[in-house]
Design a protein around this motif. Structure first.
Motif, mmCIF file in Angstrom:
data_model
loop_
_atom_site.group_PDB
_atom_site.id
_atom_site.type_symbol
_atom_site.label_atom_id
_atom_site.label_comp_id
_atom_site.label_asym_id
_atom_site.label_seq_id
_atom_site.Cartn_x
_atom_site.Cartn_y
_atom_site.Cartn_z
ATOM 1 N N ALA A 60 0.833 -1.229 0.074
ATOM 2 C CA ALA A 60 -0.043 -0.054 -0.051
ATOM 3 C C ALA A 60 0.772 1.068 0.048
ATOM 4 O O ALA A 60 0.434 2.111 -0.746
ATOM 5 C CB ALA A 60 -1.087 -0.129 1.235
ATOM 6 N N VAL A 61 1.963 1.301 0.684
ATOM 7 C CA VAL A 61 2.662 2.446 0.721
ATOM 8 C C VAL A 61 3.672 2.475 -0.332
ATOM 9 O O VAL A 61 4.553 3.571 -0.389
ATOM 10 C CB VAL A 61 3.469 2.505 2.073
ATOM 11 N N ALA A 112 8.435 4.536 5.100
ATOM 12 C CA ALA A 112 7.614 3.765 6.120
ATOM 13 C C ALA A 112 8.528 2.807 7.004
ATOM 14 O O ALA A 112 9.521 2.281 6.353
ATOM 15 C CB ALA A 112 6.699 3.018 5.339
ATOM 16 N N VAL A 113 8.499 2.850 8.316
ATOM 17 C CA VAL A 113 9.041 1.800 9.434
ATOM 18 C C VAL A 113 8.307 0.808 9.928
ATOM 19 O O VAL A 113 7.179 1.275 10.463
ATOM 20 C CB VAL A 113 9.928 2.652 10.231
ATOM 21 N N PRO A 172 7.958 9.899 17.967
ATOM 22 C CA PRO A 172 8.069 11.299 17.759
ATOM 23 C C PRO A 172 8.419 11.821 16.117
ATOM 24 O O PRO A 172 8.375 13.156 15.892
ATOM 25 C CB PRO A 172 9.238 11.870 18.634
ATOM 26 N N ALA A 173 8.673 10.933 15.167
ATOM 27 C CA ALA A 173 9.207 11.304 14.039
ATOM 28 C C ALA A 173 8.425 10.928 12.866
ATOM 29 O O ALA A 173 8.457 10.998 11.802
ATOM 30 C CB ALA A 173 10.720 10.582 13.725
ATOM 31 N N VAL A 174 7.046 10.419 13.256
ATOM 32 C CA VAL A 174 6.211 9.748 12.338
ATOM 33 C C VAL A 174 5.075 10.859 12.183
ATOM 34 O O VAL A 174 4.559 11.371 13.098
ATOM 35 C CB VAL A 174 5.645 8.286 12.450
ATOM 36 N N SER A 175 3.981 10.533 11.120
ATOM 37 C CA SER A 175 3.034 11.266 10.849
ATOM 38 C C SER A 175 1.650 10.602 10.986
ATOM 39 O O SER A 175 0.741 10.990 11.442
ATOM 40 C CB SER A 175 2.836 11.707 9.377
ATOM 41 N N PRO A 210 11.072 -0.088 -2.144
ATOM 42 C CA PRO A 210 12.340 0.863 -1.723
ATOM 43 C C PRO A 210 12.133 1.783 -0.520
ATOM 44 O O PRO A 210 12.956 2.400 0.071
ATOM 45 C CB PRO A 210 12.797 1.721 -2.977
ATOM 46 N N ASN A 211 10.890 2.335 -0.489
ATOM 47 C CA ASN A 211 10.665 3.545 0.661
ATOM 48 C C ASN A 211 10.193 3.016 1.822
ATOM 49 O O ASN A 211 9.670 3.636 2.730
ATOM 50 C CB ASN A 211 9.579 4.541 0.137
ATOM 51 N N ALA A 212 10.603 1.607 2.345
ATOM 52 C CA ALA A 212 10.098 1.033 3.576
ATOM 53 C C ALA A 212 11.112 0.312 4.163
ATOM 54 O O ALA A 212 12.038 -0.199 3.224
ATOM 55 C CB ALA A 212 8.999 0.313 3.335
ATOM 56 N N GLU A 213 11.219 0.202 5.337
ATOM 57 C CA GLU A 213 12.369 -0.808 6.154
ATOM 58 C C GLU A 213 11.614 -1.582 7.241
ATOM 59 O O GLU A 213 10.576 -1.067 7.558
ATOM 60 C CB GLU A 213 13.483 0.277 6.831
#
Length: 236
Positions: free
Chosen positions: A91-92, A99-100, A131-134, A116-119
């Motif tokens: 989905a992401v 994304a984490v 504190p670092a996510v939306s 590629p945009n996720a770990e």
């Protein structure tokens, strides 16, 4: 199981009924424990014995084990969790974000195929990542949900176990305007739509901030520690 199963429309309802009966027994036992404490029994001893009975019942209850087998929920069978995690990653994949993901103990972190945009990690400390996510995508567990709201974060909630409290938590947060609820078998497209909605500005941001303010105002762990200390110090 065939005779029993005819009384329930699905296997999930069968498991829910069996677990509900077990929860009712625990509640009855808890009432007895409270009565003993009120009558002068040492609270710490009663609590220790009570928790021991709960753990033993969960481990040995043949009805619960049989129902879990009927549902395909034996330990080690986490295909549904793995599918849901992969759906979230899919989905992401096309979204402008990083994304984490934490797989937890149910799924090996090497099993999902991240874009590629996720770990992907087995575990990520809430205090580090929140504190670092939306926003947060979760299954409706109490800990993650409360941590997300305490950081003013809206949630996409995907309850995984209908017999636990996840669906109730998901519904409650959604009713407060701070979450979108999706099914555990939701498609990547459905999950992507929910994530996109919550990434945007809107009343869900105000709702999660309002809940976060209320949560941070509570004494939380300090009050719990004080209460446990008081119970442990209660004389016999």
């Amino acid at each position: 199981m065939g005779t029993l199963y005819r009384r329930f429309p699905t296997k999930t309802y069968l498991v829910a009924a069996v677990v509900a009966e077990q929860v009712a027994r625990v509640a009855d036992d808890a009432e007895v424990v409270l009565a003993r404490v009120d009558a002068g029994a040492r609270a710490a001893d009663e609590l220790t014995a009570f928790l021991g009975r709960v753990v033993e019942a969960a481990a040995t209850d043949r009805a619960v084990k049989a129902a879990a087998q009927a549902l395909g929920a034996e330990p080690g069978d986490h295909a549904e969790e793995a599918r849901a995690l992969q759906a979230v990653l899919d989905a992401v994949a096309d979204l402008p974000l990083h994304a984490v993901m934490a797989t937890g103990h149910a799924v090996e972190p090497s099993a999902p195929r991240p874009p590629p945009n996720a770990e992907v990690h087995p575990y990520v400390p809430h205090a580090v990542v929140m504190p670092a996510v939306s926003l947060v995508v979760g299954h409706g567990g109490h800990g993650t949900t409360m941590q997300a709201l305490a950081h003013d974060l809206p949630l996409v909630v995907m309850p995984m176990h209908p017999m636990l409290d996840q669906s109730m938590i998901a519904k409650a947060v959604e009713q407060q305007g701070a979450a979108r609820v999706v099914r555990r078998n939701a498609s990547p497209e459905r999950i992507r739509a929910a994530i996109s909605d919550l990434l945007a500005s809107g009343p869900h941001r105000q709702a999660s901030a309002r809940l976060g303010t209320r949560l941070r105002a509570e004494p939380g762990d300090a009050a719990a520690a004080d209460r446990i200390g008081t119970l442990a110090a209660t004389p016999a």
